[in-house]
Design a protein around this motif. Sequence first.
Motif, short mmCIF file in Angstrom:
data_model
loop_
_atom_site.label_atom_id
_atom_site.label_comp_id
_atom_site.label_asym_id
_atom_site.label_seq_id
_atom_site.Cartn_x
_atom_site.Cartn_y
_atom_site.Cartn_z
N LEU A 1 1.61 -3.26 11.67
CA LEU A 1 1.14 -2.18 10.65
C LEU A 1 2.30 -1.72 9.86
CD1 LEU A 1 -0.81 0.40 13.50
CD2 LEU A 1 -1.71 -1.50 12.09
N ILE B 1 -6.65 -2.40 -2.05
CA ILE B 1 -6.39 -1.71 -1.07
C ILE B 1 -7.04 -2.20 0.27
CG2 ILE B 1 -6.75 0.76 0.17
CD1 ILE B 1 -6.30 1.99 -2.67
N ILE B 2 -8.38 -2.67 -0.11
CA ILE B 2 -9.26 -2.96 0.92
C ILE B 2 -8.55 -4.36 1.46
CG2 ILE B 2 -11.49 -3.92 1.65
CD1 ILE B 2 -12.95 -1.93 -0.23
N LEU C 1 1.63 -2.29 5.93
CA LEU C 1 1.18 -1.54 4.85
C LEU C 1 2.12 -1.26 4.00
CD1 LEU C 1 -1.06 0.99 7.24
CD2 LEU C 1 -1.91 -0.64 5.75
N VAL D 1 -3.61 -6.54 6.88
CA VAL D 1 -2.87 -5.89 7.70
C VAL D 1 -3.51 -5.96 9.24
CG1 VAL D 1 -1.57 -3.97 8.48
CG2 VAL D 1 -1.50 -4.72 6.15
N ALA D 2 -4.71 -5.66 9.34
CA ALA D 2 -5.45 -5.45 10.40
C ALA D 2 -5.54 -6.86 11.34
CB ALA D 2 -6.91 -4.93 10.14
N TYR E 1 2.57 -8.13 -0.12
CA TYR E 1 1.52 -8.84 0.60
C TYR E 1 1.87 -10.29 0.99
CZ TYR E 1 -3.34 -10.45 1.18
OH TYR E 1 -4.55 -10.83 1.47
N LEU F 1 0.91 -1.28 -0.06
CA LEU F 1 0.05 -0.18 -0.18
C LEU F 1 0.83 1.13 -0.03
CD1 LEU F 1 -2.96 0.82 -0.08
CD2 LEU F 1 -3.00 0.77 2.46
N VAL G 1 -5.55 -3.72 3.63
CA VAL G 1 -5.67 -3.04 4.77
C VAL G 1 -6.28 -4.19 5.80
CG1 VAL G 1 -7.23 -1.55 6.10
CG2 VAL G 1 -6.11 -0.88 4.10
#
Length: 277
Positions: free
Chosen positions: A226, A173-174, A229, A180-181, A233, A158, A177
Motif C-alpha cells: 500500500l 487516481i483510479i 500510493l 496498487v490494489a 507509478y 498519489l 489505486v
Amino acid sequence: MAILNPLNDLVAWVIMRLHAGLGALFGPDSGWAWGLSIVFLVMIIRLCLVPLFVKQVNAQRKMAQHAPQLQELRKKYKNDKQRLNEETMKYYKENGVNPLAGCLPMIPQLIIFFSLFSVLRFIADWKPGAPLQYGFTESVALSAKHTTIFGVHLYDKLLFRTAGSPPLSTHVIIVIVITVALSATTTFMTVRQSAKRGLMQTNIDPSNPMAQSQKFMQYIVPFFSLTGLYWQYGLVLYWVTTNLWTLGQQYFMFRNWDPQPVGAEGALGGANTGGPA
C-alpha cells in the motif's frame, strides 16, 4: 544514495537499451515501450536470480524436514525462552540449517528497486536544459518524462507529491489505486502460496508459533504494497510484475516439492525431494 550510483547507471542503461528495441516496435514515445521496458527489466533480474531462488527453496525444504525436531524443542523448553533460543541455534548449527537463507532473493530485488526509484525520481525532477544523469540523452529523458502508461506518467504518485505539482485527474487516481490494489493482492497471493505450501508439507500444528507467524505474515506483508500510493507509478508496475513472476516461479518449484521429515525413510539419502532438475 551515492553508493548505488553505479547500479543506478546500470539499471538506466538496461532500461534505455530495452526502450530502444521496444521503441522501434511501438514508437519511442509509446507507453507500451516504456512500460514493457520495466516488465522486461524485471524478467532479466529474476532470470539472474534463479540460482538464489533455488537456494531459497532448498533452505525452505531443509527447514521443513527439520520442523518436527524444532517443534519438539519448543515443547521441551516452552517455559524457558533463553534455553529454547540456545538449543534452537545449536540445532541449526549442528544440522546446517540457515533460517535466513529464505531471504536471499529479496535483497538484490530491493537494491534494484531503490535504483529504479532513483532513476524515476531523476526523470520526474529533470527539466530540459538541466544536467543529465545515468547516461540519459535529452531525447530519451524527454520521452520518458512525457510518456504515459494507461494515462499515467512513469513518475506520477498519489501521495506525498512535490509542492506545486499539477493535480492528478480522476482517471490517473483510479488507475494508480487499481494498480496498487493489484500489487497488494499479488503480494498476498505470493506470501500465502509459500506459507500454505510449507504448512501442508510439514503438517505443522496450526497452534504452533511457526504456523501462527506464517499466517500473520500473510496479512501484514501485503500492507507494505500500500506504500505504492506514494511510489512512482513505474515502481508499482515493477512490484506487480515481480509478484506475478514469483507466483509462477513458486508454482513451478513447489509442484514437485515433497519434503520428508528428518528420520523418514530415505529422507536424507536420495529420496524424492522434488528438487529442480
